[in-house]
Design a protein around this motif. Structure first.
Motif, PDB file in Angstrom:
ATOM      1  N   LYS A   1       0.810  -1.218   0.000  1.00 60.12           N
ATOM      2  CA  LYS A   1       0.000   0.000   0.000  1.00 60.12           C
ATOM      3  C   LYS A   1       0.839   1.261   0.000  1.00 60.12           C
ATOM      4  O   LYS A   1       0.540   2.214  -0.717  1.00 60.12           O
ATOM      5  CB  LYS A   1      -0.939  -0.022   1.210  1.00 60.12           C
ATOM      6  CG  LYS A   1      -2.169   0.784   1.038  1.00 60.12           C
ATOM      7  CD  LYS A   1      -3.131   0.495   2.177  1.00 60.12           C
ATOM      8  CE  LYS A   1      -4.444   1.182   1.909  1.00 60.12           C
ATOM      9  NZ  LYS A   1      -5.428   0.922   2.941  1.00 60.12           N
ATOM     10  N   ALA A   2       1.901   1.281   0.779  1.00 60.48           N
ATOM     11  CA  ALA A   2       2.750   2.478   0.853  1.00 60.48           C
ATOM     12  C   ALA A   2       3.362   2.786  -0.512  1.00 60.48           C
ATOM     13  O   ALA A   2       3.402   3.947  -0.943  1.00 60.48           O
ATOM     14  CB  ALA A   2       3.832   2.298   1.910  1.00 60.48           C
ATOM     15  N   ILE A   3       3.828   1.744  -1.215  1.00 62.76           N
ATOM     16  CA  ILE A   3       4.423   1.954  -2.540  1.00 62.76           C
ATOM     17  C   ILE A   3       3.365   2.453  -3.510  1.00 62.76           C
ATOM     18  O   ILE A   3       3.606   3.385  -4.290  1.00 62.76           O
ATOM     19  CB  ILE A   3       5.070   0.650  -3.062  1.00 62.76           C
ATOM     20  CG1 ILE A   3       6.280   0.288  -2.203  1.00 62.76           C
ATOM     21  CG2 ILE A   3       5.456   0.770  -4.525  1.00 62.76           C
ATOM     22  CD1 ILE A   3       6.909  -1.043  -2.545  1.00 62.76           C
TER      23      ILE A   3
ATOM     24  N   ILE B   1       0.471   4.058  -2.905  1.00 58.03           N
ATOM     25  CA  ILE B   1       0.039   5.427  -2.592  1.00 58.03           C
ATOM     26  C   ILE B   1       1.122   6.429  -2.987  1.00 58.03           C
ATOM     27  O   ILE B   1       0.841   7.465  -3.595  1.00 58.03           O
ATOM     28  CB  ILE B   1      -0.335   5.555  -1.105  1.00 58.03           C
ATOM     29  CG1 ILE B   1      -1.633   4.781  -0.828  1.00 58.03           C
ATOM     30  CG2 ILE B   1      -0.493   7.015  -0.694  1.00 58.03           C
ATOM     31  CD1 ILE B   1      -1.964   4.637   0.641  1.00 58.03           C
ATOM     32  N   SER B   2       2.379   6.124  -2.664  1.00 56.58           N
ATOM     33  CA  SER B   2       3.456   7.056  -3.025  1.00 56.58           C
ATOM     34  C   SER B   2       3.608   7.154  -4.540  1.00 56.58           C
ATOM     35  O   SER B   2       3.896   8.228  -5.071  1.00 56.58           O
ATOM     36  CB  SER B   2       4.770   6.644  -2.368  1.00 56.58           C
ATOM     37  OG  SER B   2       5.182   5.383  -2.836  1.00 56.58           O
ATOM     38  N   THR B   3       3.382   6.048  -5.255  1.00 59.35           N
ATOM     39  CA  THR B   3       3.462   6.076  -6.713  1.00 59.35           C
ATOM     40  C   THR B   3       2.393   6.989  -7.296  1.00 59.35           C
ATOM     41  O   THR B   3       2.682   7.827  -8.162  1.00 59.35           O
ATOM     42  CB  THR B   3       3.299   4.647  -7.285  1.00 59.35           C
ATOM     43  OG1 THR B   3       4.336   3.835  -6.760  1.00 59.35           O
ATOM     44  CG2 THR B   3       3.363   4.657  -8.795  1.00 59.35           C
ATOM     45  N   TYR B   4       1.163   6.825  -6.830  1.00 56.30           N
ATOM     46  CA  TYR B   4       0.092   7.708  -7.309  1.00 56.30           C
ATOM     47  C   TYR B   4       0.398   9.168  -6.980  1.00 56.30           C
ATOM     48  O   TYR B   4       0.169  10.057  -7.799  1.00 56.30           O
ATOM     49  CB  TYR B   4      -1.265   7.294  -6.724  1.00 56.30           C
ATOM     50  CG  TYR B   4      -1.938   6.199  -7.504  1.00 56.30           C
ATOM     51  CD1 TYR B   4      -2.427   6.425  -8.794  1.00 56.30           C
ATOM     52  CD2 TYR B   4      -2.108   4.936  -6.967  1.00 56.30           C
ATOM     53  CE1 TYR B   4      -3.052   5.436  -9.516  1.00 56.30           C
ATOM     54  CE2 TYR B   4      -2.735   3.926  -7.686  1.00 56.30           C
ATOM     55  CZ  TYR B   4      -3.196   4.179  -8.957  1.00 56.30           C
ATOM     56  OH  TYR B   4      -3.816   3.190  -9.673  1.00 56.30           O
ATOM     57  N   ALA B   5       0.921   9.422  -5.788  1.00 59.08           N
ATOM     58  CA  ALA B   5       1.246  10.803  -5.400  1.00 59.08           C
ATOM     59  C   ALA B   5       2.342  11.379  -6.291  1.00 59.08           C
ATOM     60  O   ALA B   5       2.229  12.517  -6.774  1.00 59.08           O
ATOM     61  CB  ALA B   5       1.673  10.837  -3.935  1.00 59.08           C
ATOM     62  N   ILE B   6       3.382  10.602  -6.531  1.00 58.98           N
ATOM     63  CA  ILE B   6       4.503  11.072  -7.371  1.00 58.98           C
ATOM     64  C   ILE B   6       4.011  11.407  -8.774  1.00 58.98           C
ATOM     65  O   ILE B   6       4.302  12.478  -9.320  1.00 58.98           O
ATOM     66  CB  ILE B   6       5.620  10.010  -7.433  1.00 58.98           C
ATOM     67  CG1 ILE B   6       6.345   9.929  -6.089  1.00 58.98           C
ATOM     68  CG2 ILE B   6       6.601  10.303  -8.558  1.00 58.98           C
ATOM     69  CD1 ILE B   6       7.240   8.714  -5.939  1.00 58.98           C
TER      70      ILE B   6
ATOM     71  N   TYR C   1       9.561   1.761 -12.658  1.00 63.46           N
ATOM     72  CA  TYR C   1       8.301   1.120 -12.257  1.00 63.46           C
ATOM     73  C   TYR C   1       7.939  -0.030 -13.190  1.00 63.46           C
ATOM     74  O   TYR C   1       7.419  -1.056 -12.741  1.00 63.46           O
ATOM     75  CB  TYR C   1       7.166   2.133 -12.183  1.00 63.46           C
ATOM     76  CG  TYR C   1       7.131   2.886 -10.879  1.00 63.46           C
ATOM     77  CD1 TYR C   1       6.732   2.249  -9.701  1.00 63.46           C
ATOM     78  CD2 TYR C   1       7.500   4.213 -10.809  1.00 63.46           C
ATOM     79  CE1 TYR C   1       6.707   2.928  -8.496  1.00 63.46           C
ATOM     80  CE2 TYR C   1       7.473   4.902  -9.609  1.00 63.46           C
ATOM     81  CZ  TYR C   1       7.077   4.251  -8.451  1.00 63.46           C
ATOM     82  OH  TYR C   1       7.053   4.920  -7.259  1.00 63.46           O
TER      83      TYR C   1
END
Length: 196
Positions: free
Chosen positions: A14-16, A18-23, A67
């Motif tokens: 989940k952390a990866i 969420i951070s991917t979507y944010a980036i 990615y």
């Protein structure tokens, strides 16, 4: 692609995610509201307009490649430890993905001034075709459930629309003495579908 692979492997990080979507949302914002991705377009080979990348685009492309490699690694790991139908499904996905991404990557030669046409773009459709083949032939996804739901939703919306438009027509005729015109019935139907 990363989200798809996480779903496929049932290994959500989940952390990866969420951070991917944010980036990539930040990249989208920068692309839309600044000139840090593409400063201008110029003629290149047979194209009248071809983007000239700057600054952040290079970071964006590097992250995209990272990615894709990471997601493909996860898919490869799933393929290695799978047996039977899942091994066959992931084989077609890996093959289609390799062909599709290799073909799509030919876009970037011209971005960096290398005079090679993006001839491989057509190969992106191979990835779609191989995924569709895995879905249909090897029951990769439960497509029957998706079709059944789509038909059920369509029938539900159709029944609600017919009931609502019919009720509006009857009420208009009986209580107000005037039948709705074709345009009014069309508007009622569109509004009904939106509400449904």
């Amino acid at each position: 692609y990363l989200h798809f692979i996480f779903s496929l492997t049932r290994n959500y990080k989940k952390a990866i995610l969420i951070s991917t979507y944010a980036i990539f949302f930040i990249f989208l914002f920068v692309d839309l509201f600044t000139s840090q991705f593409v400063v201008e377009v110029k003629p290149a080979l047979s194209f009248k307009f071809w983007p000239i990348p700057v600054a952040i685009f290079h970071l964006f492309l590097s992250l995209c490649i990272a990615y894709v490699v990471y997601s493909t690694y996860l898919l490869y790991c799933l393929h290695q430890k799978s047996v039977g139908r899942i091994k066959t499904q992931t084989k077609y996905l890996l093959l289609g993905m390799a062909i599709g991404f290799a073909g799509g990557s030919t876009n970037y030669f011209l971005w960096y001034g290398i005079p090679i046409l993006p001839f491989g773009n057509i190969l992106v459709s191979v990835y779609v075709a191989m995924t569709a083949y895995a879905i249909i032939r090897h029951r990769f996804l439960d497509i029957r459930l998706v079709i059944a739901r789509a038909i059920a939703y369509f029938l539900l919306i159709l029944i609600i629309s017919i009931f609502y438009v019919g009720a509006a027509f009857i009420i208009g005729t009986v209580f107000f003495g005037s039948a709705a015109s074709g345009n009014q019935l069309f508007i009622y139907m569109v509004l009904t579908i939106i509400v449904a």
